[in-house]
Design an enzyme around this catalytic site. Structure first.
Site, PDB file in Angstrom:
ATOM      1  CB  SER A 141      -0.897   0.004   1.246  1.00 30.67           C
ATOM      2  OG  SER A 141      -1.555   1.249   1.404  1.00 30.67           O
ATOM      3  CE1 TYR A 154      -4.034  -1.935   5.244  1.00 30.95           C
ATOM      4  CE2 TYR A 154      -3.381   0.326   4.760  1.00 30.95           C
ATOM      5  CZ  TYR A 154      -3.768  -0.927   4.327  1.00 30.95           C
ATOM      6  OH  TYR A 154      -3.886  -1.179   2.992  1.00 30.95           O
TER       7      TYR A 154
END
Length: 271
Positions: A141, A154
């Protein structure tokens, strides 16, 4: 590697990017091994893959459970299923205040996004290195390139995926195994519903991620940012001007969307 006539194992293949990846790679002429938590979602993936005339093998597996991973490996060996490409796509994206959320959510995020990915990769490496050519493609990501408020854990897991992928790429550099990792911005899926985008994290379409995966299969590029122009703002700018970059992110409220959205996704987390 060639783009067709492969067998490709995809985790989290039941919905979102995983489902679209399975569908489009099948249309490219590949057989698919679909791995997901939900047997009903696997059935849906089976339908779209077989609609393209390709073979589909479905397995229920919680990658945060080591026994599930062991069972998956045993079933692959028992059925003598070979594959050349592993796409580690499964993951969850809880967000919100680090201190205010129950720790089990952060713990489960680590178990799925990094521990499960690493154990599954370790367990499946013998399959991959036995092939003439093979590839691992990890879905990381943009959050794996910088940390931001509301995504503390995250971001940590995606930084781990980036570091893990870089290290594997170096370790297998002179072998038949390629390793690439994809760092998308905010993808228009249910995982980003309710999150306000910023100038640093524009919303992109799932097909852009699938096309990046296709590029990784063909060219083994290593790291792929989606969209590519983000490399300046999330890699070069912070490296050259770290204080200015931080000030800019804070002043533009670049990541407030994740903090305010408080996306726990607890309903999708098996405790």
């Amino acid at each position: 590697m060639k783009q067709s006539e492969n067998t490709i194992l995809i985790t989290g293949s039941g919905m979102g990017i995983g489902l679209l990846t399975a569908e489009l790679l099948a249309k490219d002429g590949n057989d698919i091994i679909g791995v997901d938590l939900d047997s009903n979602l696997i059935k849906k993936t089976k339908e779209v893959v077989e609609a393209s005339g390709r073979k589909f093998y479905g397995f229920v597996c919680d990658i945060s459970n080591s026994q599930d991973i062991e069972k998956l490996v045993k079933n692959l060996k028992k059925q003598k299923i070979k594959f050349q490409i592993l796409i580690n796509n499964a993951g969850i994206a809880p967000s919100g205040s680090f201190i205010e959320k129950d720790f089990f959510v952060w713990e489960k995020t680590i178990q799925i996004n990094i521990l499960g990915l690493v154990q599954l990769t370790h367990s499946l490496l013998p399959f991959l290195i036995s092939e003439n050519k093979s590839s691992i493609i990890n879905l990381a990501s943009i959050a794996g390139k910088f940390g931001s408020e509301g995504t503390a854990v995250y971001s940590a897991t995606k930084h781990a995926v980036v570091g893990f992928s870089q290290a594997l790429r170096m370790e297998f550099y002179d072998t038949n195994l390629a390793v690439s990792w994809i760092c998308p911005s905010m993808v228009k899926t249910r995982m980003t519903e309710g999150v306000k985008p910023s100038i640093f994290t524009p919303i992109i379409e799932p097909i852009q991620v699938v096309n990046a995966i296709r590029k990784a299969i063909l060219n083994n590029p290593g790291e792929v940012l989606v969209p590519g122009y983000l490399r300046f703002s999330v890699v070069h700018l912070p490296a050259l001007f770290p204080k200015f970059s931080l000030w800019l992110a804070v002043k533009t409220k670049a990541s407030k969307g994740w903090l305010l959205a408080n996306k726990g996704l607890e309903k999708n987390i098996r405790v």
